[in-house]
Design a protein around this motif. Structure first.
Motif, PDB file in Angstrom:
ATOM      1  N   ASN A 156       0.649  -1.306   0.114  1.00  0.00           N
ATOM      2  CA  ASN A 156      -0.003   0.031   0.100  1.00  0.00           C
ATOM      3  C   ASN A 156       0.667   1.339   0.048  1.00  0.00           C
ATOM      4  OD1 ASN A 156      -2.492  -1.432   0.002  1.00  0.00           O
ATOM      5  ND2 ASN A 156      -2.339  -1.823   2.117  1.00  0.00           N
ATOM      6  N   VAL A 157       2.051   1.417  -0.750  1.00  0.00           N
ATOM      7  CA  VAL A 157       2.743   2.437  -0.705  1.00  0.00           C
ATOM      8  C   VAL A 157       2.062   3.226  -1.951  1.00  0.00           C
ATOM      9  CG1 VAL A 157       5.213   3.487  -1.525  1.00  0.00           C
ATOM     10  CG2 VAL A 157       4.919   1.192  -0.247  1.00  0.00           C
ATOM     11  N   PRO A 158       1.762   4.577  -1.631  1.00  0.00           N
ATOM     12  CA  PRO A 158       1.276   5.480  -2.638  1.00  0.00           C
ATOM     13  C   PRO A 158       1.823   5.527  -4.022  1.00  0.00           C
ATOM     14  CG  PRO A 158       1.450   6.465  -0.262  1.00  0.00           C
ATOM     15  CD  PRO A 158       2.288   5.417  -0.339  1.00  0.00           C
ATOM     16  N   ARG A 159       1.011   5.522  -4.821  1.00  0.00           N
ATOM     17  CA  ARG A 159       1.165   5.563  -6.273  1.00  0.00           C
ATOM     18  C   ARG A 159       2.641   4.632  -6.587  1.00  0.00           C
ATOM     19  NH1 ARG A 159       3.694   9.952  -8.127  1.00  0.00           N
ATOM     20  NH2 ARG A 159       3.202   9.436  -9.982  1.00  0.00           N
ATOM     21  N   PHE A 160       2.635   3.326  -5.929  1.00  0.00           N
ATOM     22  CA  PHE A 160       3.708   2.444  -6.296  1.00  0.00           C
ATOM     23  C   PHE A 160       3.419   1.883  -7.662  1.00  0.00           C
ATOM     24  CE2 PHE A 160       5.033  -1.880  -5.914  1.00  0.00           C
ATOM     25  CZ  PHE A 160       6.675  -1.561  -5.738  1.00  0.00           C
ATOM     26  N   ALA A 161       2.170   1.369  -7.809  1.00  0.00           N
ATOM     27  CA  ALA A 161       1.806   0.607  -8.950  1.00  0.00           C
ATOM     28  C   ALA A 161       2.096   1.300 -10.388  1.00  0.00           C
ATOM     29  CB  ALA A 161       0.290   0.126  -8.952  1.00  0.00           C
ATOM     30  N   GLN A 162       1.950   2.628 -10.410  1.00  0.00           N
ATOM     31  CA  GLN A 162       1.993   3.515 -11.313  1.00  0.00           C
ATOM     32  C   GLN A 162       3.592   3.949 -11.687  1.00  0.00           C
ATOM     33  OE1 GLN A 162      -0.012   4.213  -8.939  1.00  0.00           O
ATOM     34  NE2 GLN A 162      -1.540   5.777  -9.334  1.00  0.00           N
ATOM     35  N   ARG A 163       4.310   3.886 -10.621  1.00  0.00           N
ATOM     36  CA  ARG A 163       5.874   3.982 -10.744  1.00  0.00           C
ATOM     37  C   ARG A 163       6.458   2.647 -11.211  1.00  0.00           C
ATOM     38  NH1 ARG A 163       5.544   7.423  -5.300  1.00  0.00           N
ATOM     39  NH2 ARG A 163       6.603   9.518  -6.058  1.00  0.00           N
ATOM     40  N   ARG A 164       6.102   1.651 -10.562  1.00  0.00           N
ATOM     41  CA  ARG A 164       6.525   0.377 -10.845  1.00  0.00           C
ATOM     42  C   ARG A 164       6.622   0.175 -12.272  1.00  0.00           C
ATOM     43  NH1 ARG A 164       3.615  -4.622 -11.368  1.00  0.00           N
ATOM     44  NH2 ARG A 164       5.009  -6.335 -11.556  1.00  0.00           N
ATOM     45  N   GLU A 165       5.173   0.049 -12.962  1.00  0.00           N
ATOM     46  CA  GLU A 165       4.651   0.234 -14.494  1.00  0.00           C
ATOM     47  C   GLU A 165       5.709   0.987 -15.413  1.00  0.00           C
ATOM     48  OE1 GLU A 165       0.930  -0.251 -17.509  1.00  0.00           O
ATOM     49  OE2 GLU A 165       0.714   0.239 -15.372  1.00  0.00           O
ATOM     50  N   ARG A 166       5.827   2.187 -14.883  1.00  0.00           N
ATOM     51  CA  ARG A 166       6.583   3.271 -15.696  1.00  0.00           C
ATOM     52  C   ARG A 166       8.057   2.738 -15.979  1.00  0.00           C
ATOM     53  NH1 ARG A 166       6.518   8.908 -13.527  1.00  0.00           N
ATOM     54  NH2 ARG A 166       7.735   7.904 -11.746  1.00  0.00           N
ATOM     55  N   ILE A 167       8.509   2.751 -14.542  1.00  0.00           N
ATOM     56  CA  ILE A 167      10.058   2.239 -14.757  1.00  0.00           C
ATOM     57  C   ILE A 167      10.405   1.027 -15.236  1.00  0.00           C
ATOM     58  CG2 ILE A 167      10.089   1.206 -12.360  1.00  0.00           C
ATOM     59  CD1 ILE A 167      12.752   3.532 -14.379  1.00  0.00           C
ATOM     60  N   LEU A 168       9.466  -0.211 -15.022  1.00  0.00           N
ATOM     61  CA  LEU A 168       9.821  -1.377 -15.557  1.00  0.00           C
ATOM     62  C   LEU A 168       9.634  -1.686 -17.064  1.00  0.00           C
ATOM     63  CD1 LEU A 168       8.918  -3.857 -12.696  1.00  0.00           C
ATOM     64  CD2 LEU A 168      11.337  -2.619 -13.293  1.00  0.00           C
ATOM     65  N   LYS A 169       8.598  -0.708 -17.793  1.00  0.00           N
ATOM     66  CA  LYS A 169       8.554  -0.754 -19.060  1.00  0.00           C
ATOM     67  C   LYS A 169       9.518  -0.152 -19.964  1.00  0.00           C
ATOM     68  CE  LYS A 169       3.341  -0.540 -19.603  1.00  0.00           C
ATOM     69  NZ  LYS A 169       2.227   0.228 -20.046  1.00  0.00           N
ATOM     70  N   LEU A 170      10.171   1.139 -19.146  1.00  0.00           N
ATOM     71  CA  LEU A 170      11.563   1.620 -19.407  1.00  0.00           C
ATOM     72  C   LEU A 170      12.655   0.708 -19.561  1.00  0.00           C
ATOM     73  CD1 LEU A 170      10.920   5.010 -18.170  1.00  0.00           C
ATOM     74  CD2 LEU A 170      11.009   4.731 -20.389  1.00  0.00           C
ATOM     75  N   ALA A 171      12.663  -0.488 -18.758  1.00  0.00           N
ATOM     76  CA  ALA A 171      13.659  -1.267 -18.855  1.00  0.00           C
ATOM     77  C   ALA A 171      13.728  -2.251 -19.990  1.00  0.00           C
ATOM     78  CB  ALA A 171      13.636  -2.156 -17.441  1.00  0.00           C
TER      79      ALA A 171
END
Length: 359
Positions: free
Chosen positions: A51-66
């Motif tokens: 339940n870290v705020p905005r974690f899902a959006q940040r994870r998706e963004r950075i891992l797509k960039l990987a």
């Protein structure tokens, strides 16, 4: 180190300790039981914050960039290499050795997740100013620093509770030691990882995507992996056979499944030392043994953030008589800590000695 025969005999599902972000924000809350279970003598060395705020959006963004980064033209990737850092900054593929074998199974992009340009007195061979693909993938810098900074912030919240736990048992332990390391250090290292797709032939030859090791820093933040196909599309793949594994004190290999909304923190050897052996790092590996994954063109992508001291930080335990406790259990699957560490070292000396043992 071969794992297949051991794995077939001793496989278990790891019982991962989970806490809520909103609970760890309050330093008055008591997490003695959770910290002992996760990082104590019988723990798996992993704790997950949900339940870290905005974690899902940040994870998706950075891992797509990987995935996007790993699929840039070869000449672009070569321009992002930093050989003067021994490939521990910028892009690295097939240049780092692990027990004498060049690692071609994954591509890595290293950067400091909290400081683009460390202060001159805190620079080192493996801690240089960040380099970014500003022309070809300009969004990477913000996404990396944003997500890496979040990991450090959550790690600092967790550190307050870890410090309190250790202090209650070792009064000699420096107040807020881990918290101060995480909030003040300019030597943290983020590693964006792209595990390349594997073929059936590679699967027969490949034991591990990432070999057995302990993290040598203080605390490692780890994002749950994201699987992406050859077209750059996220796929809902659940790897029931491969993925992250931890070896417990009982010799059993435990599969660690991090929930998609969970930010995992693994304990490193530096914190094992600083806690006087009260907390323990555990050997772990990413095993590429899923037949479902072979020949699919699907890659595995994640981000690890190594939270660690500045290079000149002393590597002393809280008490001289706790050295034996630090070294009480030395897993045979990794290089012995007693051969890599002594209490007169600074962090940089410990890190460089450890790198040599693994290379």
């Amino acid at each position: 180190v071969s794992t297949q025969s051991t794995w077939a005999r001793k496989l278990a599902k790891g019982d991962i300790v989970t806490v809520d972000y909103n609970d760890i924000r309050d330093s008055r809350n008591n997490f003695t039981s959770e910290i002992r279970k996760a990082y104590g003598d019988n723990g798996l060395g992993v704790l997950v914050v949900r339940n870290v705020p905005r974690f899902a959006q940040r994870r998706e963004r950075i891992l797509k960039l990987a995935w996007q980064l790993a699929n840039l033209p070869k000449e672009t990737l070569l321009s992002l290499e930093r050989p003067e850092s021994f490939y521990s900054m910028g892009w690295s593929h097939g240049k780092e050795q692990f027990f004498g074998k060049y690692d071609t199974n994954k591509g890595s992009f290293y950067a400091n997740p909290t400081v683009n340009n460390p202060e001159p007195g805190k620079l080192g061979v493996t801690n240089l100013p960040n380099i970014w693909p500003k022309a070809t993938l300009p969004e990477l810098e913000f996404a990396f620093m944003d997500t890496g900074g979040l990991v450090a912030q959550v790690g600092a919240l967790l550190a307050k509770h870890i410090d309190k736990y250790v202090k209650n048992i070792h009064p000699e332990y420096e107040d807020n030691k881990l918290y101060n390391i995480i909030t003040n250090s300019q030597a943290h290292k983020g590693r964006l990882l792209h595990y390349f797709p594997i073929t059936s032939q590679q699967l027969n030859e490949l034991d591990d995507w990432c070999g057995w090791h302990n993290d040598h820093g203080s605390l490692t933040g780890l994002l749950p992996a994201m699987y992406i196909n050859k077209n750059g599309e996220v796929v809902d793949f659940i790897d029931t056979e491969g993925g992250l594994f931890v070896q417990g004190r009982d010799g059993v290999l435990y599969k660690v499944s991090i929930p998609k909304d969970g930010l995992a923190f693994q304990l490193g050897e530096t914190m094992q030392i600083h806690s006087g052996g009260l907390l323990q790092a555990t050997p772990h590996s990413v095993i590429a043994s899923s037949k479902k994954l072979a020949d699919t063109g699907i890659s595995r992508n994640t981000l690890a953030v190594f939270l660690q001291p500045d290079f000149y930080h002393p590597m002393r335990p809280p008490r001289e008589d706790s050295i034996n406790r630090v070294l009480a259990y030395q897993p045979p699957i990794i290089p012995r800590l007693s051969e890599r560490w002594n209490p007169t070292q600074i962090f940089n000396e410990f890190a460089q000695t450890t790198f040599k043992y693994y290379s």
